[in-house]
Enzyme design. Structure first.
Site, mmCIF file in Angstrom:
data_model
loop_
_atom_site.group_PDB
_atom_site.id
_atom_site.type_symbol
_atom_site.label_atom_id
_atom_site.label_comp_id
_atom_site.label_asym_id
_atom_site.label_seq_id
_atom_site.Cartn_x
_atom_site.Cartn_y
_atom_site.Cartn_z
ATOM 1 N N ASP A 134 2.786 -5.961 7.699
ATOM 2 C CA ASP A 134 1.590 -5.138 7.811
ATOM 3 C C ASP A 134 0.374 -6.061 7.661
ATOM 4 O O ASP A 134 0.238 -6.769 6.657
ATOM 5 C CB ASP A 134 1.617 -4.069 6.711
ATOM 6 C CG ASP A 134 0.500 -3.050 6.883
ATOM 7 O OD1 ASP A 134 -0.579 -3.423 7.371
ATOM 8 O OD2 ASP A 134 0.703 -1.891 6.501
ATOM 9 N N PHE B 25 0.859 -1.179 0.000
ATOM 10 C CA PHE B 25 0.000 0.000 0.000
ATOM 11 C C PHE B 25 0.900 1.236 0.000
ATOM 12 O O PHE B 25 1.885 1.292 0.737
ATOM 13 C CB PHE B 25 -0.871 -0.037 1.256
ATOM 14 C CG PHE B 25 -1.988 0.964 1.246
ATOM 15 C CD1 PHE B 25 -3.138 0.739 0.519
ATOM 16 C CD2 PHE B 25 -1.878 2.141 1.981
ATOM 17 C CE1 PHE B 25 -4.179 1.666 0.530
ATOM 18 C CE2 PHE B 25 -2.913 3.067 1.992
ATOM 19 C CZ PHE B 25 -4.063 2.836 1.261
ATOM 20 N N TYR C 33 -9.959 -0.630 11.574
ATOM 21 C CA TYR C 33 -11.233 -0.171 10.986
ATOM 22 C C TYR C 33 -11.644 -0.994 9.779
ATOM 23 O O TYR C 33 -12.712 -0.782 9.237
ATOM 24 C CB TYR C 33 -11.162 1.323 10.618
ATOM 25 C CG TYR C 33 -9.979 1.690 9.763
ATOM 26 C CD1 TYR C 33 -9.974 1.439 8.399
ATOM 27 C CD2 TYR C 33 -8.857 2.283 10.323
ATOM 28 C CE1 TYR C 33 -8.880 1.754 7.619
ATOM 29 C CE2 TYR C 33 -7.750 2.605 9.551
ATOM 30 C CZ TYR C 33 -7.764 2.341 8.204
ATOM 31 O OH TYR C 33 -6.670 2.645 7.436
ATOM 32 N N LYS C 34 -10.790 -1.941 9.317
ATOM 33 C CA LYS C 34 -11.150 -2.769 8.162
ATOM 34 C C LYS C 34 -11.909 -4.001 8.672
ATOM 35 O O LYS C 34 -13.019 -3.868 9.161
ATOM 36 C CB LYS C 34 -9.896 -3.108 7.364
ATOM 37 C CG LYS C 34 -9.320 -1.863 6.672
ATOM 38 C CD LYS C 34 -8.005 -2.087 5.954
ATOM 39 C CE LYS C 34 -7.555 -0.777 5.278
ATOM 40 N NZ LYS C 34 -6.134 -0.779 4.910
ATOM 41 N N ARG D 48 -13.107 -3.909 -6.205
ATOM 42 C CA ARG D 48 -12.826 -4.829 -5.086
ATOM 43 C C ARG D 48 -14.114 -5.201 -4.364
ATOM 44 O O ARG D 48 -14.973 -4.355 -4.127
ATOM 45 C CB ARG D 48 -11.928 -4.160 -4.046
ATOM 46 C CG ARG D 48 -10.533 -3.926 -4.465
ATOM 47 C CD ARG D 48 -9.658 -3.611 -3.263
ATOM 48 N NE ARG D 48 -10.180 -2.536 -2.420
ATOM 49 C CZ ARG D 48 -9.541 -2.036 -1.375
ATOM 50 N NH1 ARG D 48 -8.376 -2.541 -1.001
ATOM 51 N NH2 ARG D 48 -10.064 -1.064 -0.668
HETATM 52 C C1 LIG Z 1 -5.529 0.557 4.798
HETATM 53 C C2 LIG Z 1 -4.033 0.504 4.799
HETATM 54 C C3 LIG Z 1 -3.275 1.551 5.344
HETATM 55 C C4 LIG Z 1 -3.940 2.798 5.841
HETATM 56 O O1 LIG Z 1 -3.124 3.546 6.705
HETATM 57 P P1 LIG Z 1 -3.800 4.623 7.661
HETATM 58 O O2 LIG Z 1 -2.670 5.314 8.302
HETATM 59 O O3 LIG Z 1 -4.694 3.890 8.605
HETATM 60 O O4 LIG Z 1 -4.622 5.543 6.802
HETATM 61 C C5 LIG Z 1 -1.905 1.396 5.406
HETATM 62 N N1 LIG Z 1 -1.294 0.286 4.917
HETATM 63 C C6 LIG Z 1 -2.002 -0.715 4.366
HETATM 64 C C7 LIG Z 1 -1.288 -1.920 3.865
HETATM 65 C C8 LIG Z 1 -3.389 -0.633 4.269
HETATM 66 O O5 LIG Z 1 -4.088 -1.607 3.689
#
Ligand SMILES: *Cc1c(COP(=O)(O)O)cnc(C)c1O
Length: 397
Positions: free
Chosen positions: A184, A113, A209-210, A356
């Site tokens: 992660d 990400f 939050y996911k 998705r």
């Molecule tokens: C959703 C996601 C994030 C989001 O980061 P935030 O700081 O919570 O906005 C970061 N890394 C990955 C791999 C994600 O899927």
């Protein structure tokens, strides 16, 4: 066996909505507004500053961390809550680099990400010490692990394709080459079984939050393997990570164990919402979640491929190397997704052309999958997506 009919009844999903976006933002647990209102009225309202002691607010980052630990195979007292996942990426990579000071390469893949890569890039600029972020194709990670690499930074499940890395094998390979690992778990926690301890992972981070359904902006978590506790020097050395914050010492001394990864004042209102989501997880076996999610994903893939030949599957067919979402590519995928949302089927879109669909057994069942495919088939067969309104991009996709 987990009772998914029971868990489904614990979420407040609007009538007529089939929610296939729990991989981005989990839905509202019915108890969350009750819990948050009670916390605000009885704790914040009545106890005021006394809430830090009397309601145990000050311990919540670690007590909630222990609840997360159970879901990701982490030892007790090895997970702490706070901040956002982006901040946790920085914290974990900075600490891992300090533990491997003779090497300069951070290895990641182009399925990661973007924020994980951006935060690492920013860290490298701050350190200004010759570090390099090396980004390879997902399939080439294993071959790229060598003794120049200080830290391997990977997201287990690719946010676009859903491809899942082999955490155990890659961690083993990394350790054999003297590399520390940061995993992660953004698309893993609450989606599939994770065993950080058995995989011997060094650091892990994730958001709540996911799949965990903690609510928009719910606090992130960080895991540090207990063997590293006493050596880790937090780069983000906030006062609540100090050994004795209320001595108000001029000099920073890292707190004991995972406590040292705390930074500043924790978000108590958000933690109350997250706790109500975690109550649901207490009733759930993650192996059951995984088995059911695989069934739902397989069913969706089979039905969409049979009925919507215009769409190209972008997710591994083999459930063992896949997370809990399925992606299909289509040039006008954004418009198709908007047409779906207008009909109550909520997924999301990732540029340039990926639709998705997340499958979360806590509140999605086979009938939902089939109903969603009926609507998708109608939209594709009759090109109902082909309107200006559906093609107009909103700020959040
Ligand atoms: C959703 C996601 C994030 C989001 O980061 P935030 O700081 O919570 O906005 C970061 N890394 C990955 C791999 C994600 O899927």
């Amino acid at each position: 066996m987990t009772d998914f009919t029971k868990t489904k009844a614990l979420f407040d999903i609007p009538a007529g909505v089939i929610y296939l976006d729990g991989n981005s933002l989990g839905p509202l647990p019915k108890d969350a507004p009750v819990r948050v209102a009670s916390m605000m009225k009885n704790e914040w309202g009545q106890l005021l500053i006394g809430g830090w002691n009397k309601a145990g607010w000050i311990q919540q980052p670690t007590s909630v961390g222990d609840r997360i630990a159970k879901l990701i195979g982490a030892e007790e007292n090895s997970v702490v809550m706070g901040d956002t996942l982006s901040i946790k990426v920085y914290q974990a990579v900075a600490s891992a680099l300090e533990l491997n000071p003779d090497r300069k390469v951070i290895l990641s893949d182009n399925g990661n990400f973007p924020t994980d890569l951006y935060m690492t890039d920013g860290l490298i600029r701050t350190l200004n010490d010759g570090h390099e972020l090396r980004i390879v194709n997902s399939g080439d990670v294993e071959a790229a692990i060598d003794d120049t690499v200080a830290v391997l930074l990977l997201t287990e499940v690719d946010y676009r394709t859903g491809r899942k890395h082999d955490m155990k094998r890659l961690t083993e390979k990394a350790h054999a080459a003297g590399v520390l690992t940061v995993w992660d778990l953004a698309h893993s926690a609450g989606a599939l079984p994770v065993d950080l301890s058995a995989c011997d992972v060094d650091f892990a981070i994730g958001c709540t939050y996911k799949y965990l359904n903690g609510g928009p902006g719910a606090p992130a978590f960080i895991y540090v393997a207990p063997r590293h506790f006493e050596k880790v020097r937090p780069a983000l050395s906030g006062w609540l990570g100090h050994e004795t914050p209320f001595d108000f010492d001029i000099e920073y001394k890292a707190g004991s164990g995972i406590e040292r990864m705390r930074i500043g004042t924790p978000p108590i209102i958000a933690l109350a919402a997250l706790e109500s989501a975690l109550d649901i997880w207490d009733m759930v076996n993650i192996e059951d979640v995984r088995a059911k999610s695989n069934e739902l994903c397989d069913l969706f893939v089979k039905e969409v491929e049979a009925r919507c030949p215009q769409l190209a599957l972008d997710t591994p067919r083999n459930s063992e190397v896949r997370g809990s979402h399925v992606s299909f590519r289509f040039a006008d995928g954004y418009a198709v997704m908007q047409a779906l949302i207008a009909r109550g089927v909520v997924g999301d879109f990732r540029a340039p052309d990926t639709m998705r669909f997340g499958f979360t057994p806590l509140y999605i069942d086979e009938l939902d999958v089939l109903a969603a495919v009926d609507i998708l088939e109608d939209i594709m067969t009759n090109a109902l997506w082909n309107t200006e309104a559906f093609k107009t991009k909103l700020e959040v996709t």
